[in-house]
Design a protein around this motif. Sequence first.
Motif, PDB file in Angstrom:
ATOM      1  N   ALA A  77       0.828  -1.211   0.000  1.00 26.77           N
ATOM      2  CA  ALA A  77       0.000   0.000   0.000  1.00 26.77           C
ATOM      3  C   ALA A  77       0.858   1.255   0.000  1.00 26.77           C
ATOM      4  CB  ALA A  77      -0.927  -0.005   1.216  1.00 26.77           C
ATOM      5  N   THR A  78       1.914   1.299   0.792  1.00 23.13           N
ATOM      6  CA  THR A  78       2.814   2.467   0.807  1.00 23.13           C
ATOM      7  C   THR A  78       3.535   2.606  -0.519  1.00 23.13           C
ATOM      8  OG1 THR A  78       4.570   1.116   1.786  1.00 23.13           O
ATOM      9  CG2 THR A  78       3.122   2.303   3.295  1.00 23.13           C
ATOM     10  N   ARG A  79       3.887   1.441  -1.120  1.00 22.77           N
ATOM     11  CA  ARG A  79       4.583   1.481  -2.402  1.00 22.77           C
ATOM     12  C   ARG A  79       3.653   1.959  -3.506  1.00 22.77           C
ATOM     13  NH1 ARG A  79       5.973  -3.275  -2.326  1.00 22.77           N
ATOM     14  NH2 ARG A  79       7.972  -3.019  -1.228  1.00 22.77           N
ATOM     15  N   GLU A  80       2.388   1.581  -3.463  1.00 25.30           N
ATOM     16  CA  GLU A  80       1.416   2.028  -4.476  1.00 25.30           C
ATOM     17  C   GLU A  80       1.184   3.536  -4.382  1.00 25.30           C
ATOM     18  OE1 GLU A  80      -1.973  -0.357  -3.761  1.00 25.30           O
ATOM     19  OE2 GLU A  80      -1.094  -2.198  -4.602  1.00 25.30           O
ATOM     20  N   LEU A  81       1.185   4.055  -3.169  1.00 21.39           N
ATOM     21  CA  LEU A  81       1.063   5.514  -3.026  1.00 21.39           C
ATOM     22  C   LEU A  81       2.244   6.227  -3.663  1.00 21.39           C
ATOM     23  CD1 LEU A  81      -0.276   5.829   0.642  1.00 21.39           C
ATOM     24  CD2 LEU A  81      -1.522   6.341  -1.458  1.00 21.39           C
ATOM     25  N   VAL A 103      -5.699  15.104  -2.855  1.00 27.50           N
ATOM     26  CA  VAL A 103      -4.914  14.268  -1.933  1.00 27.50           C
ATOM     27  C   VAL A 103      -5.835  13.437  -1.053  1.00 27.50           C
ATOM     28  CG1 VAL A 103      -3.333  14.302   0.025  1.00 27.50           C
ATOM     29  CG2 VAL A 103      -2.926  15.792  -1.952  1.00 27.50           C
ATOM     30  N   TYR A 104      -6.890  14.054  -0.526  1.00 28.86           N
ATOM     31  CA  TYR A 104      -7.825  13.320   0.318  1.00 28.86           C
ATOM     32  C   TYR A 104      -8.512  12.217  -0.458  1.00 28.86           C
ATOM     33  CZ  TYR A 104      -7.632  15.870   4.724  1.00 28.86           C
ATOM     34  OH  TYR A 104      -7.222  16.381   5.911  1.00 28.86           O
ATOM     35  N   SER A 105      -8.755  12.485  -1.711  1.00 25.04           N
ATOM     36  CA  SER A 105      -9.404  11.470  -2.538  1.00 25.04           C
ATOM     37  C   SER A 105      -8.505  10.256  -2.725  1.00 25.04           C
ATOM     38  CB  SER A 105      -9.769  12.079  -3.903  1.00 25.04           C
ATOM     39  OG  SER A 105     -10.326  11.097  -4.739  1.00 25.04           O
ATOM     40  N   ILE A 106      -7.219  10.533  -2.956  1.00 20.99           N
ATOM     41  CA  ILE A 106      -6.265   9.424  -3.106  1.00 20.99           C
ATOM     42  C   ILE A 106      -6.155   8.635  -1.795  1.00 20.99           C
ATOM     43  CG2 ILE A 106      -3.856   8.845  -3.517  1.00 20.99           C
ATOM     44  CD1 ILE A 106      -3.739  11.286  -5.398  1.00 20.99           C
ATOM     45  N   LEU A 107      -6.023   9.358  -0.673  1.00 27.82           N
ATOM     46  CA  LEU A 107      -5.881   8.688   0.618  1.00 27.82           C
ATOM     47  C   LEU A 107      -7.139   7.925   1.003  1.00 27.82           C
ATOM     48  CD1 LEU A 107      -3.993  11.406   2.720  1.00 27.82           C
ATOM     49  CD2 LEU A 107      -3.046   9.413   1.557  1.00 27.82           C
ATOM     50  N   ALA A 108      -8.315   8.488   0.674  1.00 26.15           N
ATOM     51  CA  ALA A 108      -9.567   7.815   1.001  1.00 26.15           C
ATOM     52  C   ALA A 108      -9.713   6.525   0.203  1.00 26.15           C
ATOM     53  CB  ALA A 108     -10.744   8.751   0.743  1.00 26.15           C
ATOM     54  N   GLY A 109      -9.304   6.590  -1.073  1.00 26.17           N
ATOM     55  CA  GLY A 109      -9.369   5.371  -1.885  1.00 26.17           C
ATOM     56  C   GLY A 109      -8.486   4.264  -1.312  1.00 26.17           C
TER      57      GLY A 109
END
Length: 625
Positions: A77-81, A103-109
């Motif tokens: 998950a950290t690598r995909e971010l 950014v919130y959208s990416i983190l929420a997904g």
Amino acid sequence: MRRYIKAIYEQYMQTKLANKIILVIGIICFCQLAASVGIYAYAYGQRKKEVIENNMQILQQANSNYLSAIVEELENATRELFYDGGFWDSGQYESPGIEDNRVYSILAGKYHSVRNIDSIYLFSSQNDKFYIMDELSFSGIPVKTLNNNSFLTDYEDLAGEEWFAEAVKKDGGMAVSRNKEIRSGVRDIVSFSRYLKYPLKTRDSYYLVTINIREERFDVLRRQLCKEDEYLLILDNEGKFIYGNGEDAIHIQLESSMDILDGMSGIHPWCNFKINGKDYIVIRNVADNGKWTMIKAVKKETVMGGVTMQFIGNCFFMLVLVLLEAVILYYVICRTTKPIEYLAGIMSHYTQGKAYGEYGEKLSGRKDEVGVLYSSFEKMNGRIDELIKLEYISQINEKQARLEALQAQIDPHFLYNTLQTISGIAIEKDVLEIEQINNSLSSILRYSLNKQKSVVQLSEELQNVKNYMEIQKYRYGDRIDLKIELSEKILRCHVPVFTLQLAVENSIKHGLEKKIGVEIIEIFDRVEGRKGILCVRDNGAGIEEGRLKEIQKMLLGKVGDITKGYDLKGLVNLNERVKSQFGEGYGIMIGNNQGEGALLKIYIPLDEEEEIYGPAGEDKSGDCR
């Protein structure tokens, strides 16, 4: 010590056979018990090893299937971010609100797509902003910036957070740390952090992303693996403490067991360890990828309680069985050897001249080997007593005979001189018959007085009988006649003195009483096995049937009245003399002759083994029955 053991052995082992047998049986029982305990100890060790291996397999499955999967998922998950272009494509003309929403959208997904996530932290150096994605983020709680601390009062600067500092040190690698949740400052979380730097951006442009999970997530794993009073410790690839139940002191003790486990061989080593004074078995498992380590502390009595009780129960059962076996064997041995002790006591009493007492009563009537020994011993004692009695009687008779001989002894020189005077007068008067009688009487007297031995050669005894018959001839004239048919071999045998004379004297004394005509006395010999038989037969009146049975009974040693009219005392004495000299297999027998007269048989041992025949080879065995 050696002398003491030797003294004990001589005191207890050499005196009783039962003690020796009991010692041997005791050694066998001890070896049997030791072998059984050894087998049970080996089975106990194998069972212990099996239980520990089962716990290792469970720990390995949990590490591989559960923990490693969580860690790998969070790392991915950290690598995909990092590879998400949404972070790196934002432009400088983009308004702050639009950028925050993106950014919130990416983190929420990512928050909703990955299981077990409690929260996500993101710091952007490009716009100097810190984002938090958790359940409260959907309520519009503002974010924190590095330069403005108004939103995070009571907290230190982000650079002082452990997850932040660890991620910077890793410089793109995964950093794992234990922290307190930023919003509440109370809840424990495990942070998976990564420092993300895009190479096309400026050198100072980077993101720092942290995915957090609550420590309670590991409690699920702990409840599946551990029971009450058991402990689970999780370490990262660097050996740092990540999770553990129990007090911090217990965690420190478990971490110290790593030094012991590192020194042990095997892929999944284990060791015995004390925690708060209690015995535990510590098992370690390292994930296949080598990143995470799980340590489980199991109470020893929990794991090995059943096995230990089974081991103790088996040993106790075997001990009881061996003791019962020893008691039974001791009873059997004592029962078996007791008759032998009785027999030894009987022999001891016999040597001391004491009565058997109760020993004889306990052994009489037994049909086993000891009974046979006792019966044979009794027969032997009876035979010995009989021989002693016979020897005693023989000695008494011998002394009595010597006494009688001394009482009747007359100076031989006086008798010889007297007989020579008579012989001289007979010659002077020209009475030759008196001279011949005198010469025969002198020979008989010399034979009876000058012999020092109790036995003589048969030839000497025969010469004495001839002298005796010379005298009887002058008395009875032609009414008696003596015939002798003895072989040279039988003449070399030995007989007691006056054996034949007594037999011939009985034939003359009792044969002529009712005899009309000439009485013929025959002396001949026969053989029966290794025995020689001297037969004295006459053609006189014989012996009445009733009187004959009494005589035969007396010769067999049976008590009865002394028969009158027959010299039974002389025959009994002769029989005893022959038996005493040659044994019980010899002696005399008397009976009536076929046709007329009596037959006396005297059994003596042969000096040679050859059979004896009459003159000219004529076998007369049928005449001496």
